[in-house]
Design a protein around this motif. Structure first.
Motif, PDB file in Angstrom:
ATOM      1  N   ILE A   1      62.883  45.825  34.000  1.00  0.00           N
ATOM      2  CA  ILE A   1      62.663  44.401  33.742  1.00  0.00           C
ATOM      3  C   ILE A   1      61.773  44.149  32.532  1.00  0.00           C
ATOM      4  O   ILE A   1      61.801  43.051  31.962  1.00  0.00           O
ATOM      5  N   ARG A   2      60.984  45.170  32.130  1.00  0.00           N
ATOM      6  CA  ARG A   2      60.056  44.949  31.025  1.00  0.00           C
ATOM      7  C   ARG A   2      60.660  45.288  29.659  1.00  0.00           C
ATOM      8  O   ARG A   2      60.501  44.537  28.699  1.00  0.00           O
ATOM      9  N   ILE A   3      61.348  46.408  29.578  1.00  0.00           N
ATOM     10  CA  ILE A   3      61.861  46.851  28.284  1.00  0.00           C
ATOM     11  C   ILE A   3      62.844  45.857  27.661  1.00  0.00           C
ATOM     12  O   ILE A   3      62.783  45.611  26.449  1.00  0.00           O
ATOM     13  N   PRO A   4      63.766  45.233  28.429  1.00  0.00           N
ATOM     14  CA  PRO A   4      64.698  44.281  27.789  1.00  0.00           C
ATOM     15  C   PRO A   4      64.021  43.077  27.134  1.00  0.00           C
ATOM     16  O   PRO A   4      64.660  42.360  26.343  1.00  0.00           O
ATOM     17  N   ARG A   5      62.747  42.812  27.419  1.00  0.00           N
ATOM     18  CA  ARG A   5      62.064  41.659  26.839  1.00  0.00           C
ATOM     19  C   ARG A   5      61.604  41.911  25.399  1.00  0.00           C
ATOM     20  O   ARG A   5      61.115  40.995  24.747  1.00  0.00           O
ATOM     21  N   TYR A   6      61.734  43.152  24.934  1.00  0.00           N
ATOM     22  CA  TYR A   6      61.394  43.443  23.544  1.00  0.00           C
ATOM     23  C   TYR A   6      62.566  43.077  22.638  1.00  0.00           C
ATOM     24  O   TYR A   6      63.706  42.918  23.090  1.00  0.00           O
ATOM     25  N   VAL A   7      62.284  42.951  21.340  1.00  0.00           N
ATOM     26  CA  VAL A   7      63.361  42.684  20.385  1.00  0.00           C
ATOM     27  C   VAL A   7      64.306  43.878  20.355  1.00  0.00           C
ATOM     28  O   VAL A   7      63.950  44.986  20.776  1.00  0.00           O
ATOM     29  N   THR A   8      65.499  43.682  19.818  1.00  0.00           N
ATOM     30  CA  THR A   8      66.601  44.624  20.003  1.00  0.00           C
ATOM     31  C   THR A   8      66.265  46.064  19.628  1.00  0.00           C
ATOM     32  O   THR A   8      66.451  46.990  20.428  1.00  0.00           O
ATOM     33  N   ILE A   9      65.771  46.283  18.421  1.00  0.00           N
ATOM     34  CA  ILE A   9      65.533  47.655  17.967  1.00  0.00           C
ATOM     35  C   ILE A   9      64.430  48.311  18.792  1.00  0.00           C
ATOM     36  O   ILE A   9      64.557  49.467  19.229  1.00  0.00           O
ATOM     37  N   GLU A  10      63.348  47.565  19.033  1.00  0.00           N
ATOM     38  CA  GLU A  10      62.263  48.110  19.868  1.00  0.00           C
ATOM     39  C   GLU A  10      62.774  48.447  21.267  1.00  0.00           C
ATOM     40  O   GLU A  10      62.461  49.499  21.826  1.00  0.00           O
ATOM     41  N   ARG A  11      63.547  47.538  21.820  1.00  0.00           N
ATOM     42  CA  ARG A  11      64.091  47.733  23.165  1.00  0.00           C
ATOM     43  C   ARG A  11      64.932  48.999  23.222  1.00  0.00           C
ATOM     44  O   ARG A  11      64.755  49.838  24.109  1.00  0.00           O
ATOM     45  N   ASP A  12      65.845  49.139  22.269  1.00  0.00           N
ATOM     46  CA  ASP A  12      66.747  50.286  22.281  1.00  0.00           C
ATOM     47  C   ASP A  12      65.981  51.605  22.131  1.00  0.00           C
ATOM     48  O   ASP A  12      66.259  52.590  22.826  1.00  0.00           O
ATOM     49  N   ARG A  13      65.020  51.622  21.221  1.00  0.00           N
ATOM     50  CA  ARG A  13      64.260  52.856  21.001  1.00  0.00           C
ATOM     51  C   ARG A  13      63.398  53.204  22.213  1.00  0.00           C
ATOM     52  O   ARG A  13      63.224  54.392  22.531  1.00  0.00           O
ATOM     53  N   MET A  14      62.865  52.197  22.876  1.00  0.00           N
ATOM     54  CA  MET A  14      62.077  52.467  24.082  1.00  0.00           C
ATOM     55  C   MET A  14      62.960  52.984  25.204  1.00  0.00           C
ATOM     56  O   MET A  14      62.552  53.851  25.984  1.00  0.00           O
ATOM     57  N   ILE A  15      64.184  52.479  25.302  1.00  0.00           N
ATOM     58  CA  ILE A  15      65.128  52.999  26.299  1.00  0.00           C
ATOM     59  C   ILE A  15      65.416  54.469  26.014  1.00  0.00           C
ATOM     60  O   ILE A  15      65.433  55.307  26.929  1.00  0.00           O
ATOM     61  N   ALA A  16      65.629  54.803  24.733  1.00  0.00           N
ATOM     62  CA  ALA A  16      65.882  56.198  24.357  1.00  0.00           C
ATOM     63  C   ALA A  16      64.702  57.073  24.751  1.00  0.00           C
ATOM     64  O   ALA A  16      64.885  58.162  25.317  1.00  0.00           O
TER      65      ALA A  16
END
Length: 591
Positions: free
Chosen positions: A302-317
């Motif tokens: 629920i927290r990671i998707p609240r970041y902007v796209t590139i930040e979100r994707d890199r944090m998921i990785a």
């Protein structure tokens, strides 16, 4: 660039500031004490109650429960100790406090009573929190303005880490098994004390580096990884503030994790049932560990998707990499728990005739050569710094006289006997030995045009780790279920440690590297904690599962136990390989 840093580079040893080698030896003695104690802990706790060198007769489950909780805290307390050093007391003072506490911890364990064992473990955990993060912080400060020298400095420093692990396992292991457990634990404490004194009396060499910080200094965790986040800026679009649901999930995670961490060893060691229930077939400890895991996963979801796209994707990785990290350490850390028990109970370690002579010669070479190289470094430091830090040099020289005396005595005793029983702990030195042998080759590989992508490195790390356990599973294929002993070849252990080390070299250094590349600077501290949490969970999980070695072997055989650590890492490695297109897309150009 500060004058302090420039002055620091005036006194050089082998092209680097002399102070780096003071840190090299300080870290070496700390790793000596840590790995030396760990090498004999489980063997001592689970040893038979009778004989010339009796153990405590604990169950495997109880011993590994204690080791798992200890290993978990070893990776969590540095987050607190680092913050205190950065904000309140300074790096150098934190190192001294940590070393002193760990000395007291080893001394307490040498008493060999349950009360002093727990006191000793507590001192070691707290002392580690002060010591572990702040050595690298001092190096980071030392090399400000000399970025071109940092890679070489850290390579030298981590050679000290491996040298300490090598000497600690070899010496504390041999003394603990052959002379007495108290002497093994005490030896770890003696060298921790000498390392602390050597560092303390070398203070004039450091100037103001690592002093008590000014109020304006930044958070320590960021400082620890500062050298690997250069080029990132803190001008990020917006902050992702913690919502009430985030805080609730963090509280659920923290409370559940703490209940599991403490309830597990209490119930296994002292049969103290602070909580005693079963839900859906799960006992209390397992239930709370599952609740903690679910709460943390939901928090990330629920927290990671609240970041902007590139930040979100890199944090998921990066979160995916942390998941692989948990599985890697859960298998790799069997080296401290179930593998010593396998070595003691199922391996033929008695050598006679030519085989015994060959082992003695090999043991002499792998002992004398590394120690000779380290002694050469010591003499190089003496020549450059004796006039400035003479007392520190004398203490360091005295510690090496003790080392050489014990090593010569050990070799003399071994060469006197017509047959040789290889110590259980001897195999533990293979990891450090193989790292020293193969690390330069892997460094050249990563620096070449053939440097593989992240998903391939994680695949290789997990796959090679699984292959190492496959050798053990194959070697134990004829051991019947429920057997309590066997006489398997030592070759299977050597091959296992070799492939485990190759896997470690592929995967272990990747965590902080990809943390620096994928995570924005403002979130480094949080994700640094997540990464250390992943390692901590892996360590606890390793000994939680390893503690069931007797139960699993009774039902599925010894080969079945090692197949668990064969199939799961290889399976996770294949998942990493299959996720390559997704991970490449999520990383947005980061290699």
């Amino acid at each position: 660039m500060s004058n302090t840093t420039e002055n620091f580079f005036e006194t050089k040893v082998m092209g680097h500031p002399a102070g780096l080698f003071v840190l090299f030896f300080t870290e070496m003695w700390e790793r000596f004490s840590y790995y030396g104690m760990r090498a004999i802990l489980v063997i001592f706790l689970t040893g038979v109650l009778t004989g010339d060198n009796p153990g405590w007769g604990w169950s495997t489950e109880a011993a590994l429960s204690l080791l798992g909780t200890y290993a978990l805290f070893v990776y969590l307390t540095p987050l607190v100790g680092g913050w205190l050093a950065d904000k309140k007391i300074g790096y150098r003072r934190a190192v001294v406090i940590g070393a002193l506490l760990m000395t007291l911890g080893h001394a307490a364990m040498a008493v060999e009573t349950p009360t002093f064992l727990y006191i000793g473990i507590a001192f070691l955990i707290v002392g580690n929190g002060f010591f572990k993060p702040n050595m690298t912080s001092i190096i980071s400060k030392m090399y400000e303005g000399h970025d071109d020298k940092k890679d070489g400095a850290y390579n030298i420093f981590y050679m000290g880490v491996n040298a300490g692990a090598f000497l600690g396992i070899m010496m504390c292991g041999w003394v603990g098994e052959k002379v007495g457990w108290s002497y093994g634990f005490g030896l770890a404490g003696i060298f921790m004390l000498l390392g602390m004194l050597q560092f303390y009396f070398a203070q004039p060499l450091f100037g103001k580096i690592g002093d008590k910080p000014l109020p304006i200094e930044s958070h320590q965790t960021v400082e620890v990884v500062k050298e690997i986040v250069e080029g990132q800026t803190s001008d990020d679009p917006k902050l992702n503030k913690f919502l009430p649901i985030d805080i609730i999930l963090i509280v659920i995670f923290a409370v559940s994790a703490l209940i599991f961490i403490f309830n597990d060893p209490l119930s296994n060691i002292g049969n103290i049932q602070a909580l005693n229930f079963t839900i859906a077939g799960m006992e209390d400890s397992l239930f709370f560990s599952l609740v903690a895991a679910i709460a943390f996963i939901i928090l990330l979801i629920i927290r990671i998707p609240r970041y902007v796209t590139i930040e979100r994707d890199r944090m998921i990785a990066f979160a995916i990499f942390c998941l692989f990290t948990i599985f890697f350490w859960a298998a790799f850390e069997q080296a401290a728990g179930s593998l010593p028990i396998y070595t003691r109970d199922f391996t033929n370690r008695l050598l006679e005739g030519g085989a015994a002579t060959t082992f003695k010669v090999v043991d002499l070479i792998v002992t004398i050569v590394p120690l000779g190289i380290i002694t050469y470094v010591l003499l190089s430091l003496f020549r450059k710094t004796f006039n400035r830090i003479g007392l520190s040099n004398i203490i360091l020289g005295f510690s090496f006289l003790i080392v050489w005396a014990i090593v010569i005595y050990k070799l003399y005793i071994e060469f006197q006997s017509t047959e040789t029983e290889v110590p259980v702990t001897w195999f533990g030195i293979l990891n450090s030995l193989f790292i020293i042998m193969f690390a330069p080759l892997f460094t050249k590989w990563w620096d070449s045009k053939y440097n593989p992508p992240a998903s391939v490195k994680y695949f290789l790390g997990l796959f090679l780790l699984g292959i190492g356990f496959a050798f053990l599973a194959f070697g134990a294929r004829n051991v019947p279920a429920g057997a309590e002993s066997a006489s398997l070849s030592m070759a299977w252990l050597v091959l296992a440690y070799l492939f485990h080390t190759l896997g470690e070299l592929c995967l272990s250094p990747m965590g902080l590297s990809y943390l620096s590349k994928l995570i924005p600077a403002r979130m480094i501290a949080f994700m640094f904690g997540v990464y250390y949490l992943a390692i901590a969970i892996g360590n606890k999980l390793a000994h939680y599962v390893g503690g069931d070695i007797e139960k699993i072997t009774a039902e599925n055989g010894l080969s079945g136990f090692f197949l668990i650590f064969t199939l799961i890492p290889i399976g996770m490695g294949l998942v990493s390989l299959a996720l390559h297109p997704l991970l490449k897309r999520l990383m947005h150009g980061v290699k």
